[in-house]
Design an enzyme around this catalytic site. Structure first.
Site, mmCIF file in Angstrom:
data_model
loop_
_atom_site.group_PDB
_atom_site.id
_atom_site.type_symbol
_atom_site.label_atom_id
_atom_site.label_comp_id
_atom_site.label_asym_id
_atom_site.label_seq_id
_atom_site.Cartn_x
_atom_site.Cartn_y
_atom_site.Cartn_z
ATOM 1 N N GLU A 1 -12.653 -28.500 -22.027
ATOM 2 C CA GLU A 1 -11.399 -27.756 -21.846
ATOM 3 C C GLU A 1 -10.282 -28.580 -22.478
ATOM 4 O OE1 GLU A 1 -8.001 -26.308 -18.807
ATOM 5 O OE2 GLU A 1 -9.240 -28.061 -18.390
ATOM 6 N N ASN B 1 -23.011 -13.024 2.470
ATOM 7 C CA ASN B 1 -23.139 -13.255 3.913
ATOM 8 C C ASN B 1 -21.951 -12.748 4.719
ATOM 9 O OD1 ASN B 1 -21.204 -15.084 3.254
ATOM 10 N ND2 ASN B 1 -22.321 -16.913 3.938
ATOM 11 N N ASP C 1 -20.259 -11.654 -2.536
ATOM 12 C CA ASP C 1 -20.476 -12.303 -1.240
ATOM 13 C C ASP C 1 -21.783 -11.775 -0.659
ATOM 14 O OD1 ASP C 1 -20.285 -13.400 1.281
ATOM 15 O OD2 ASP C 1 -18.756 -11.971 1.984
ATOM 16 N N ASP D 1 -18.740 -13.381 4.702
ATOM 17 C CA ASP D 1 -17.586 -14.209 5.096
ATOM 18 C C ASP D 1 -16.382 -14.000 4.182
ATOM 19 O OD1 ASP D 1 -18.330 -15.514 2.788
ATOM 20 O OD2 ASP D 1 -18.631 -17.485 3.716
ATOM 21 N N ASP E 1 -13.831 -30.290 -17.470
ATOM 22 C CA ASP E 1 -12.498 -29.864 -17.032
ATOM 23 C C ASP E 1 -11.452 -30.934 -17.347
ATOM 24 O OD1 ASP E 1 -10.776 -28.048 -15.336
ATOM 25 O OD2 ASP E 1 -10.571 -29.915 -14.212
ATOM 26 N N ASP F 1 -20.659 -16.155 -3.218
ATOM 27 C CA ASP F 1 -21.544 -17.308 -3.051
ATOM 28 C C ASP F 1 -22.702 -17.267 -4.041
ATOM 29 O OD1 ASP F 1 -23.297 -15.379 -1.879
ATOM 30 O OD2 ASP F 1 -22.208 -15.616 0.019
#
Ligand code: NOJ
Length: 575
Positions: free
Chosen positions: A257, A22, A20, A24, A198, A28
């Site tokens: 997948e 930032n 992370d 939160d 996927d 990210d």
């Protein structure tokens, strides 16, 4: 002709839990960028990012509401472009997850489709039935029926193989196929190097008006795979899709997948003549032994690996596929290797050696190189999963305790395998040096001030909270030449040698507690031998002229005799 992808060593990043930047609590894209020095040092050659598109996060990004935008929690399109540029500058390829079987119910196509039965987008999805009666008894992978009532009250139902908020796209509709091709083109034009397709095996469904045969009176929904997995139209629809991509991007990696595909189907999906995938990920690698407590429900009970079955499966996939098989121990859909199988540090090493030095493409799940284990989530509700609630209730009804059920679910469920990366403060200095816009300062500030589980990952509260098992952080292991992290560095360096990247594979006949194979390339040879058991094991093989390259645990050699201590493993090669 070999391409980069045939010899790729992929690192799987679950973006929400990697870094992370930032505060939160959610990992990210800028966070990933700041950790590129760590990836470089590890030696991997590509990263696969789990979904990063705009999503309500019902299924952590596998419910896409906008295929053309980055989820605000992950960053911006500019952040993504900066990440791709920085990865490329570091010599790393990037593979994005491409969610093609379904969208979020918040996607504008679906919102329009439920607006009226005359919507132009109605046929983008699968609506059927009347008077709110289920068209058939097929069951969803996420529990319950595949059918949910049209929220607009038409009396029809719509099809969802996963969560009810993830309606399946209707690939029989050519407009859907074109729309998804446009999405793929958009991302490849941005410079990404491959797509992980996927759930592609599910895009074709059988005629809907048929129930899976059940016993009289049983009207529970059933997972009816022959009706919605690996149907022939999957190949018919995907061939133009893949051909179109390869025409413009011949080097793009198409990684499918294929969870429930047999080895023969996987061979068909990856045969050059099929012009479909370059490689597929199967979920059929690991066979479990029976549950330890047959008096209690089976669903989430931990099980031991069946090693004999494992050896057979590995040998089969190694021999049968012409394309490179994928090689993995963990991913975001299963419990972590260190929780599931590798209960001691020697085994964590020898199993990695065993898997990744085979023929094929390693996919290393983030944190595996640190021996990371599943988190311990605090209570059944934290899983937000109806199948967990049902299991706990069944265990209680059968006389087990809630604590027992919870401990089992924590060891076997996919969610605790998605915990925050235990950085400590590793990589921060490198990240700061590499970063021009100051975002690294946010990371640097976090290192000392957070609880252990989040140390170095976030200044905030991690999106997934739970107790992390004790274990050395990346920072600690980075300072310790005897650490698992160093072992992975050495292993990955070895895998890059042509002998391991492209050599032939041959299974060696051994006792059932040993897995041993030979790799050969021109006049070079390697032997990889791993003791799968906790008892010492002995192996007799011609070893003249072979030198040791990598060892896990205690291994001694006298002439042509190798003695492998508990869970030990060794790699020998000719010069
Ligand atoms: C497979 C993904 O790996 C899994 O996490 C997801 O829930 C389903 N596909 C649905 O997209």
């Amino acid at each position: 002709m070999t391409t980069w992808s045939d010899q790729a060593i992929i690192y799987q990043i679950y973006p929400k839990s990697f870094q992370d930047s930032n505060g939160d609590g959610v990992g990210d894209l800028n966070g990933i960028r700041l950790r590129i020095p760590y990836l470089k040092a590890l030696g991997v050659t590509a990263v696969w990012l789990n979904p990063i598109f705009t999503s309500p996060q019902v299924d952590n990004g596998y419910d896409v509401a906008n295929y053309y935008a980055v989820d605000p929690q992950m960053g911006t399109m500019a952040d993504l472009e900066a990440l791709v540029a920085a990865l490329h500058a570091a010599g790393l390829r990037v593979i994005l997850d491409f969610v093609m079987n379904h969208t979020s119910d918040q996607h504008p196509w679906f919102q329009d489709a439920i607006h009226s039965a005359d919507s132009l987008y109605r046929d983008y999805y699968i609506f059927a039935g009347q008077n709110n009666r289920r068209p058939n008894n097929w069951g969803s992978f996420f529990g319950g029926s595949v059918w949910a009532e049209d929220p607009a009250g038409s009396g029809q139902s719509y099809f969802h193989l996963f969560d009810r908020r993830m309606p399946d796209l209707n690939w029989a509709n050519p407009e859907v196929r074109h729309a998804m091709q446009d999405v793929a083109d958009f991302w490849l034009a941005k410079g990404i190097d491959g797509l992980r397709l996927d759930a592609f095996i599910h895009i074709a469904k059988a005629p809907l008006e048929q129930d899976w045969p059940t016993a009289a009176g049983d009207d529970e929904p059933v997972i009816a795979e022959p009706f919605f997995a690996n149907r022939p139209q999957v190949q018919d629809w995907l061939q133009p899709f893949c051909q179109h991509i390869k025409a413009d991007y011949p080097d793009a990696l198409l990684l499918g997948e294929a969870a429930s595909a047999s080895v023969d189907l996987a061979a068909a999906y990856t045969a050059k003549s099929s012009q479909l995938m370059d490689s597929v990920v199967t979920f059929r690698y690991f066979t479990d032994r029976p549950v330890s407590n047959p008096q209690l429900p089976a669903a989430y009970q931990p099980r031991e690996m069946d090693w004999l079955a494992f050896k057979r499966v590995q040998a089969t996939w190694q021999q049968t596929l012409v394309a490179p098989p994928t090689l993995y121990w963990s991913n975001h859909d299963m419990a972590r290797l260190a929780t599931r199988v590798a209960h001691d540090p020697i085994q964590a090493r020898s199993l990695a050696m065993l898997m990744y030095l085979q023929r094929g493409i390693p996919i290393i799940y983030y944190g595996e190189e640190l021996g990371m284990q599943n988190l311990q989530l605090p209570d059944p509700a934290a899983f937000a999963d109806a199948t967990v609630t049902a299991f706990v209730a069944q265990v209680e009804a059968a006389g087990g305790t809630t604590e027992e059920a919870l401990a089992w679910v924590n060891r076997t469920h996919k969610l605790p395998a998605r915990g925050p990366m235990p950085w400590g403060d590793a990589g921060i200095a490198g990240a700061e040096a590499a970063d021009a816009d100051g975002a690294a300062a946010a990371i640097g500030a976090t290192a000392q001030s957070t609880a252990p589980v989040a140390a170095g990952f976030t200044t905030g509260t991690p999106w997934l909270t739970g107790r992390a098992a004790a274990g050395a952080t990346a920072a600690e292991q980075d300072q310790d030449p005897t650490s698992l992290l160093f072992f992975y560095h050495d292993l990955i360096a070895l895998k890059k040698q042509p002998l391991f990247a492209t050599g032939n594979y041959q299974l060696l006949s051994t006792a059932d507690t040993i897995y041993a194979y030979r790799r050969t390339l021109a006049d070079r040879q390697a032997l990889v031998a791993v003791n799968l058991s906790a008892a010492p094991a002995v192996l007799q093989l011609p070893l003249a002229g072979m030198a040791r390259q990598l060892t896990a645990g205690v291994v001694t050699r006298h002439g042509d005799t190798l003695k492998l201590g508990p869970h030990a493993g060794v790699v020998l090669t000719t010069r």
